[in-house]
Scaffold this active site. Structure first.
Site, mmCIF file in Angstrom:
data_model
loop_
_atom_site.group_PDB
_atom_site.id
_atom_site.type_symbol
_atom_site.label_atom_id
_atom_site.label_comp_id
_atom_site.label_asym_id
_atom_site.label_seq_id
_atom_site.Cartn_x
_atom_site.Cartn_y
_atom_site.Cartn_z
ATOM 1 N N CYS A 35 54.742 38.189 65.594
ATOM 2 C CA CYS A 35 54.093 38.115 66.901
ATOM 3 C C CYS A 35 54.686 37.026 67.781
ATOM 4 O O CYS A 35 54.123 36.686 68.808
ATOM 5 C CB CYS A 35 52.587 37.938 66.744
ATOM 6 S SG CYS A 35 52.134 36.347 66.046
ATOM 7 N N HIS B 226 53.028 26.314 78.763
ATOM 8 C CA HIS B 226 51.854 26.916 79.384
ATOM 9 C C HIS B 226 52.256 27.876 80.489
ATOM 10 O O HIS B 226 51.804 29.027 80.557
ATOM 11 C CB HIS B 226 50.968 25.787 79.930
ATOM 12 C CG HIS B 226 49.734 26.262 80.605
ATOM 13 N ND1 HIS B 226 49.637 26.383 81.965
ATOM 14 C CD2 HIS B 226 48.548 26.675 80.105
ATOM 15 C CE1 HIS B 226 48.436 26.834 82.277
ATOM 16 N NE2 HIS B 226 47.754 27.011 81.162
#
Lengths: 891, 891
Positions: B847, B472
């Site tokens: 990606c 995160h």
């Protein structure tokens, strides 16, 4: 099956007088029953003559609502032939021909299609029949039966409507059995039936026998598309476009008084497989009566088990019985399997109505296959093909009586097969206590940890809310052969308050529950279980199996006890010995934990030095059992924190042992916790960062091997397996550690040990780099659990929230943790191909859960593996599957 | 390089008088320096004449300790030629030839090899030289320099021993600079040096100049195998078998009094790249003096920056300076790059001693490449190849001054590049408070959660103890362009007591720390940082890049602000818009949590209805910025429990909102926690089990698109991407959900929207089934983070305990999360091949984090992908890498 163009199509095939028009192998056209009736006719058996109308007619009719051109004419001609053969006339009250119109499907339709019997009846014919046979009761009984069938099949009335009236008539006459109804009562019933039909359908069956026949044939065809058969085909993945044929046969009557009868016979005992002619019959009845169980059937012969007062067919109809035993011998040697025969005796004459391969119990399945082979009726390879692998699963574990499965209150993943009944307890401590009092317990936990081992071993079964097929609970339970269900999310546990909720049902400590580790079903209360029985036949079958199989079957076993069991089951080696399981025992886990929480190498080595003699002793015991068979020892694999203590009490205890504060221990344990432990610091990553662990394990293996060889004179064949390799450098470095450690350890014993070093292939990268790995490995062992997890990106421990949904919704055709997924298979094949190209002598095995799954075993055979390894109780199943795979591949 | 057999080998190549025997491209034999000296000689530049002895001689000597047959003769002949060219005689005290003996390696040896200067000196020659030049000081200075070099290089004495004596002599005369030492003092030093040499080595340099030359040549060759060069080659992975050549050259002297000098010049400014001739010099000195920095150098010219009192070469030696500027022009146009030149002025005559490609700063690297192309000296494609991709990384983020890296106290994973200095704070709340007071803060956490977002955005940098490149903290920091280090296990955090320990150093709240998110280094205190500067040259370079590249560069961006930045950086679309990041904002996270903890569909739909207008507004803003460029929107991907609240306070708050007890919420959250969330209930698995979530997201996309088209008249190009697909059925079902939702939403706007639907390819199984997926996908986007995790079985969040060790130990050549692993590449290629075979129009992109890594981009180019997508600040780097990959592939 479309109509051939150009040629004049043939829609009808007659049989009778020892002659049958339908050739063998024609079941796509005439159905299995049509084919068998033709066959039996040719065998000279007393089959009621008749004809079969092909599936093409069915297809045409369902698509166009009409008979195809020419079909009616052919049916008419066949009917004329049948009249000639039976010397009767269809529709003639003085000498009537009565017909049965039955479905005949190419593959089983589960008995879901409809039939119409006694076709060709009306009031006049009933009167004529009564006059001709002198049996009024029989004549009216045939008529009322016809009306019941016609109403249900051709008019779509619920059967219950007329049956209620029948019951009422029985009540009226004060009789229990419909065979006791008087002729007037039956005649009266036909009128009552007709009024009811008018009332509810505003229609009556035609009086014209021709019309009856056309309508009956059409109705049987149409029943192909009625809801129940369609549902059955959907449920079993059967195609909807093979249709049904129809057989039209002379009706024969078991209900023509005391010289008539009907019955069902098995050529062998369908329950235990014994070779004895066996069955039951009803005097003065039609075939349906046996099937419907309306009257208590009587034994066929003494072997069928007689009670005082029983009426025995052998005694009452000796002639027919002799004829029947002749038929049984002819049929069994022709069809080469145990058969079920439906027969009718009409005024002392025996008719064989139909025959089919008999259903049988798992036990009987094995015995019959083996007996038939011994008797020379089939070959041993045919016997091997005849026994389904699931059958062995049922034989080798206690089974829940299937009737009880309706009481299931929750479902989870069946993680270790078999059934267990016991008192529910919610902690391992209580499991030990209750078991100590001689009670059977089922341990219920959210999930299990090494601290639960003791309680688990004392329990008959284990049930957890969380976890998957490779969770701690599942692995330990399978190893210890305890029934186990995991991932049972329906449970709401309150262990501190000693109860759980299942839906709105409360189950308190001590309440009896039953779990079925095969199906994953949880039941409340005690449930009938079927205990497994060993059999000589099974042993004989498995002896044949090994001559056929190419794949060897090894066992996943961590203890000498499991190894002993597996050797008895025919394991040819240990494919996976999980060394970490050896640490689970009381006394060891504490030392192991000291090793884990050690901050530095010195205290780690100290703890390892204490563990080493324990591991060594375990290996010695295993080597002695395996006597030179390969023992593949996997070095420490799981993340260390899987072993750490949970809860204040245990942390406090460990702190005391280590002379640290609980706070320090807690912080250390916290720093070890991982977000995704499956993908974390485990396997060879531990071996590389803490080489002293693997060194200790290898030393224990080598010393154990040397001592068993030197002291016991027993040959040994240990193999070292490095887990979770993703890069060839890992394997190179650890192979060197193994070899160096081995050389050093061997010197002390003056022994020249051969120690193969190989690797688990359990990551996609190790498959893709199989060529490189093969250059430094003696063997590959595919760990298909982890391989499936990483290829799918699915954690076996966390898939409970979506994988069952996926399988149910058909997103996945099958749980890939049960049966090898094709993509997993592709990577296995890549590894095999690249590995063998670089190292033709590479030994190849599979040691994941799939090693016990027949479909996956078939894959392993095709992929050219050398062995599969599975849990002890699956060894016989795997051996059978390996043989079947070899037969399949060579056929 | 072995000796050719049969032919008479040539070991020596002379140069001088505008003629050079060594041909171009011969650097394997004569070293880069030998090649350049030959080149400069041919260009007519004033290079001191001499000859080069080949690397073959070195190899032979190191292997046999002897010169190869014929080498001595060839060297002797070359020396004779040199005597003729210089009109001197080697060893003749009246007209002596003095020589430099220097190494010349084919590739750089990092300046680690030794050289001997002033070879050919002895006491007699010093006396003769003094007489001939009338410069006693110069003559004795040459002799003492020779003795120092010979002692160190040929006799192996530590340089410090004689240098101490030199210092003592300076002290004795009370001078600071050795150029101030008197002739008698220097003469005395030569005697002192010799006594010391006898004392410590029992040996003296030979007086015979021939012996000096052989010994010097041999010593330079031998220095190839001395520890420092060997270590340098090991550290840089350079081969040990290319050896060194030796150049023997006429010594020229910058230390022959006031008309002599030595210096170093750059053809352009190495710091900012400006086109100006630039450098520094020392009057009356030898070359080594400049390098050793013993005296303060003087500016070459005004452009080099002058201070009052400076001595400027241009003014003091105008003739030599003119000659030097001529040389610079000739050399730059010949070698087509910025060069560094070493020169000597001997009694007003300029000599170019050597030249090499000049080192330069990142800024200068870009400017010089662009300027050279503008000036027509190189082509634009050459300019593109000249700029290293890492250079752009340094230009686009603040950089730590490399000198400061010695103060590193801890290291972690550099997760988001750039440097940040600020006050350490241990909670997000405090980060917000301190930042509110206008202070720069670095937020230090064990790991971050959505609750930290606010604090993170207020911080200059983020430092976490746990987590990996896709944690995160890392993802948010990169998106927001904050410097970030994760997985810094060296920290021991005590957030409640507001301090941390690093080793035994305590860092309290408010203490200043500096983090370098590029290298992962943590420093205590403020550290010099270099701020990034935009430049016109960079823009010009990037404009050229797009003409060359085939791969398009998209951006991973979740906000309109990031999109704006990325478009400025030249992004051609959004390759990854992570919709879950949109929920992180205050106000939204609470509603999102309501959605997550909802037990049933109804409250879940209620929360979703509140989130929908927020997502829609975000999408509208993005579509407006992107103006018809593709925007690839990934539907909700991460496991839901990543968003759940932690800690009593937050759970209490949520409970209040939902009107439940904290206990209920806690239990619900517990039931959601997963053992391996990476492999759990996430991605399309959420979309299938809770279809209402994806429906809401698709509706938000479609409505946003319709409104931007209708209301703003701006074209839109949204694409829906389904994450974590492992089976084609998942994609089929969800594509149907997307299409149905789209059709329904479009109707209300009367718009005919084109909505491509594709899938992430981020699991091995989706690669292997690429053919099936391509039949139902419009595009594939390779998610190489997850693909690497699953192929290796390594969790990016948990690898801190072994992956750095693996890279350090060379088990893995490179971190596979930084640069694409070959096995990951193989699966990508399989997916591309199978996908294109079934769907030739399939759009292919990448990606993952690798989308910004030049090596991985080169792979993507070769694999035939259409685009790569990376974080905003990496877009320029990716564009450059894409162009370089295209050039590489076509060359």
């Amino acid at each position: 099956m479309t109509l051939p163009s150009g040629t004049k199509p043939r829609f009808v095939y007659s049989f009778g007088d020892g002659v049958a028009e339908a050739a063998p192998e024609m079941h796509a056209l005439v159905g299995a029953k049509g084919e068998r009736l033709a066959e039996m006719t040719r065998l000279g058996l007393p089959v009621p003559p008749g004809f079969t109308i092909t599936t093409q007619v069915c297809e045409h009719m369902l698509k166009t609502s009409e008979f195809p051109a020419g079909a009616r004419e052919q049916i008419q001609a066949a009917l004329t032939l049948l009249e000639a053969r039976t010397e009767t006339t269809y529709g003639d009250p003085d000498n009537p021909l009565l017909l049965s119109v039955r479905p005949a499907t190419p593959v089983t339709a589960g008995g879901m299609l409809e039939a119409v019997l006694n076709v060709g009846m009306n009031r006049d014919i009933a009167v004529g029949l009564a006059a001709r046979t002198g049996d009024e009761r029989y004549a009216w009984d045939c008529y009322r039966r016809y009306l019941q069938d016609y109403a249900a099949v051709c008019m779509g009335m619920r059967r219950g409507i007329l049956e209620t009236l029948l019951e009422r008539a029985k009540d009226g006459e004060g009789v229990y059995d419909e065979s006791e109804l008087s002729a007037p009562a039956l005649e009266g019933l036909t009128e009552i039936f007709k009024r009811k039909m008018i009332e509810s359908s505003s229609a009556l069956p035609p009086d014209d026998p021709r019309e009856q026949l056309w309508a009956s044939i059409e109705a049987v065809f149409r029943s192909w598309n009625s809801p129940k058969p369609v549902g059955y085909r959907n449920a079993h993945g059967l195609p909807h476009d093979h249709y049904t044929a129809v057989t039209v046969q002379l009706m024969v009557f078991g209900n023509m008084g005391e010289h008539s009868a009907t019955g069902m016979a098995f050529t062998r005992d369908p329950d235990n497989g014994e070779k004895r002619f066996f069955g039951e019959w009803l005097p003065n009845a039609q075939g349906e009566d046996v099937r419907m169980g309306l009257r208590a059937p009587q034994p066929l012969n003494k072997e069928s088990g007689t009670l005082p007062g029983d009426r025995v067919l052998e005694r009452e109809h000796p002639e027919a019985y002799r004829e029947l035993t002749r038929a049984y011998r002819v049929l069994e040697s022709h069809f080469r399997d145990m058969l079920r025969m439906a027969f009718t005796i009409q005024q002392n004459k025996l008719w064989i109505i139909q025959t089919r391969i008999g259903k049988r119990s798992p036990r009987a399945e094995v015995r019959i296959a083996v007996d038939l082979a011994r008797e020379g009726i089939i070959t041993t390879t045919q016997a091997i093909r005849r026994v389904q692998t699931q059958t062995l699963d049922k034989i080798l574990h206690p089974q829940i009586d299937t009737d009880s499965l309706r009481d299931v209150v929750a479902r989870g993943l069946g993680a270790s097969p078999g059934a267990a009944t016991g008192h529910a307890v919610f902690s391992s401590k209580e499991a030990v206590e209750w078991a100590g009092r001689g009670l059977s317990v089922v341990l219920v936990r959210s999930e299990t940890t090494p601290d639960d081992i003791h309680g688990m071993l004392k329990s008959a079964g284990i049930l957890t809310r969380r976890g998957g097929m490779t969770s701690h609970a599942a692995v330990v339970a399978r190893g210890a052969s305890r029934a186990c269900i995991v991932g049972c999310l329906d449970l709401e546990l309150h262990p501190d308050e000693r109860y759980m909720m299942v839906g709105d049902q409360t189950i308190a400590q001590g309440d009896i529950i039953t779990i079925d580790g095969t199906s994953g079903s949880v039941m409340v209360g005690e449930v009938e279980t079927v205990q497994p029985k060993a059999s000589r036949e099974l042993e004989e079958l498995l002896a044949w199996v090994d001559d056929v199989a190419r794949l060897r079957v090894y066992v996943n076993a961590d203890t000498a006890r499991d190894c002993e069991r597996a050797v008895r089951f025919g394991a040819k080696g240990v494919g996976l010995c999980r060394t970490e399981h050896m640490f689970f025992e009381t006394g060891r886990i504490d030392i192991f934990r000291q090793m884990i929480v050690a901050e530095d190498e010195a205290p780690r080595r100290e703890a390892l030095a204490k563990l080493m003699p324990m591991q060594k002793a375990d290996f010695k015991a295993i080597f002695r059992v395996m006597r030179g068979l390969p023992v593949t020892i996997r070095l420490l694999d799981p993340p260390l924190h899987e072993f750490v203590p949970h809860g204040d009490r245990e942390i406090g205890a460990l702190a005391e042992v280590l002379g640290d504060t609980p706070e320090v221990i807690r912080r250390r344990l916290e720093s070890m916790s991982e977000i995704n432990p499956m993908l974390g610091h485990r396997g060879c990553r531990l071996g590389l960062t803490y080489p002293e662990i693997y060194e200790m394990q290898v030393r224990a293996v080598v010393e154990a091997a040397c001592e068993v060889m030197n002291d016991d004179g027993v040959p040994v064949n240990p193999q070292i397996m490095i887990p979770l390799v993703s890069h060839v450098r890992e394997l190179e470095l650890l192979r060197d550690v193994v070899r160096t450690t081995m050389t050093r350890a061997c010197e002390a014993y003056g022994v020249n040990l051969q120690l193969a070093v190989g690797t688990m292939i359990e990551l996609p990268r190790s498959c893709l780099t199989g060529g490189q790995l093969a250059e430094v490995a003696d063997f590959f062992s595919f760990g298909t659990n982890d391989l499936t997890q990483t290829i799918f990106g699915i954690s076996r421990d966390d898939c409970g929230r979506f994988l069952p949904f996926y399988v149910e919704m058909g997103i996945l055709p099958i749980d890939p943790f049960v049966s090898l997924d094709p993509s997993v298979g592709e990577l296995v094949e890549i590894a095999v191909e690249r590995g063998r190209a670089k190292n033709p002598g590479l030994e190849l095995g599979m040691c994941g859960e799939h090693g016990g799954d027949p479909r996956s075993i078939a894959f392993c055979h095709k992929a050219g593996l050398d062995y599969v390894s599975c849990s002890p109780f699956r060894v016989p199943i795997a051996r059978l599957a390996a043989a079947q795979a070899a037969l399949e591949a060579s056929s």
